[in-house]
Structures are given as structure tokens and as C-alpha cells.
Design an enzyme around this catalytic site. Structure first.
Site: not given
Length: 255
Positions: A61, A106, A109, A129
Site C-alpha cells: 500500500a 500487497g 498478496e 504489516e
């Protein structure tokens, strides 16, 4: 921010914000979901998710954008991000990630949302995170444990540590190692091999794999049977058998 290229029956979705190492902004997430919807409804038989950034796949992010966000702003961004990650995860075609450099947060991910991961030796994975007061929530807590097991996923998520190429291969985060600088070429080659097969069968096989995985064996075999029936009653099946008997390449009708 997101570029769509076509290579015959392979669609290449490019994370294309190189100056920010493909940090995922709200605008980029909206665009990614839109492009994935376009690809899902296209005649593409396989998809590659790649990066235009020299040293990164995606660093997660955009924390610079988030620094100015209120709690309400963050809650408004959440469904936008969920749609972006979900759009990759739920593409009906087989999806190959082409990873080099940093794939953090991310970025990991996105790779986990793909069916197969090709990576070169520069690849670094990680879900950091918890170090900024969050958890991996682009599918990370669920997809990682399905790939590597709950205990190994807990190790990576609770520590937030980075995983280099060799360990990523050993863990099963990387399915196909590629030479340095060749991750994109290797991913496109793999996707091309996949795309030579029946589009109906490919989508049916992906549904069987994805939908059957969390079920007990009996229920999963019913999922497989339903997917088989879809393929067996298709024009692709008739063309495939005809091409085999006539010793020629099939010309898939895709229905």
C-alpha cells in the site's frame, strides 16, 4: 498505473507505477479492478501479472497516501482495495505472477492471488504489516497458510520478516524459478503454454481447483464432476478429440 498488453491469447496486466515501486494507491486499485474485469470477459486464455518497475514487483500500500488519511478515509479505501485484490484472485483464467525485486505486503498478496508464481533471484517476499500496526488483509493471512501451512505462515506474518529467493523457493512461494531478469519472459512463456489448451477446460479446471480446495474429499469430487461436465459437453471437447484423431492442432471454439 495499470497497463494491459495482449500477446495472442495471453493478457498481460502490468503494475505500472515505477517511480513509486508500484505502491498501491486508491487510484491504482480502482484501475486494477477495472482492467481485471475487462480481462475476465475477454477471450484471453491465460494471464500474466507483471511489473514495469526495475527493482520491485509491488511494495504494498502507498503509505504516503495513507499518512494523510483519517480513520473514515481508511474505511472508505478498504472496499476499494478488497475489490482490487479480489479481482486478481477471482480471474477465471489461470494467472501467472512474474516477480522480481521487492514483493512486500500487497506485493506478496498479489503473487499469492495468482495460480502460479515465477520469480528471479532478486525477488524478496514479505508481509510486514504488523510493523505498522496492521495485518495482511489483501488475502495474506488466508492465502499464505494455504500455500505454506499455518505455522510457517504465522512465522512470516508475526515477525514481518523478509524472505529471499532461496527460502521462497523452499517454502513454495515460488513455483518456477527464472534466471535474473527473465521473470517476465519466463512467465509469458509459461502462460503461452497454458493458453495453447482449451479455454473451456482451463476455466473449468481452475474452478475445480479453487472451489474444491477448502472442501472435504467427497464434496470436492462433486465440484470436480461439475467442472468435468462443463468441459465434456463443450465444443472444445469435440474439437480437441477431432484434432487428436486427425493429428492436427485444435482450433478451440471456446464454448
Amino acid at each position: 498505473m495499470i497497463t494491459l498488453n495482449r500477446h495472442g491469447h495471453v493478457a498481460e496486466i502490468v503494475l505500472d507505477r515505477p517511480k513509486a515501486h508500484n505502491a498501491l494507491s486508491t487510484e491504482m486499485a480502482v484501475r486494477l479492478a477495472s482492467v481485471c474485469a475487462e480481462v475476465a470477459d475477454s477471450d484471453a486464455r491465460a494471464v500474466v501479472l507483471s511489473s514495469s518497475a526495475e527493482k520491485s514487483f509491488c511494495v504494498g500500500a502507498d503509505l504516503k497516501e495513507r499518512a494523510s488519511m483519517t480513520d473514515d478515509d481508511l474505511m472508505r479505501q478498504r472496499p476499494v482495495f478488497r475489490r482490487a485484490f479480489g479481482a486478481v484472485l477471482h480471474l477465471p483464467q489461470p494467472v501467472v505472477a512474474a516477480v522480481h525485486g521487492f514483493a512486500l505486503g500487497g506485493g506478496t498478496e498479489f503473487a499469492l492471488s495468482c495460480d502460479l508464481v515465477v520469480a528471479d533471484p532478486t525477488a524478496v517476499f514479505g508481509l510486514p504489516e504488523v510493523g505498522v500496526g496492521l495485518i495482511p488483509a489483501g488475502g495474506g493471512t488466508q492465502l499464505l497458510q494455504r500455500r505454506v501451512g499455518t505455522a510457517k505462515a504465522a512465522d512470516l506474518i508475526f515477525t514481518g520478516r523478509k524472505v529471499g529467493f532461496d527460502e521462497a523457493v523452499a517454502l513454495g512461494l515460488v513455483d518456477r524459478p527464472a534466471p535474473a531478469g527473465e521473470d517476465r519472459a519466463a512467465a509469458l512463456e509459461l502462460a503461452g503454454t497454458i493458453a495453447a489448451n482449451s479455454p473451456v477446460a482451463l476455466r473449468a479446471a481452475k474452478r475445480a481447483l479453487r472451489h474444491g480446495a477448502p472442501l472435504d474429499l467427497a464434496a470436492a469430487l462433486d465440484v470436480e464432476d461439475a467442472a468435468w461436465r462443463t468441459a465434456a459437453l463443450s465444443g472444445d471437447r469435440r474439437e480437441g478429440i477431432a484434432a487428436f484423431n486427425e493429428k492436427r492442432r485444435p482450433e478451440w471454439p471456446g464454448l
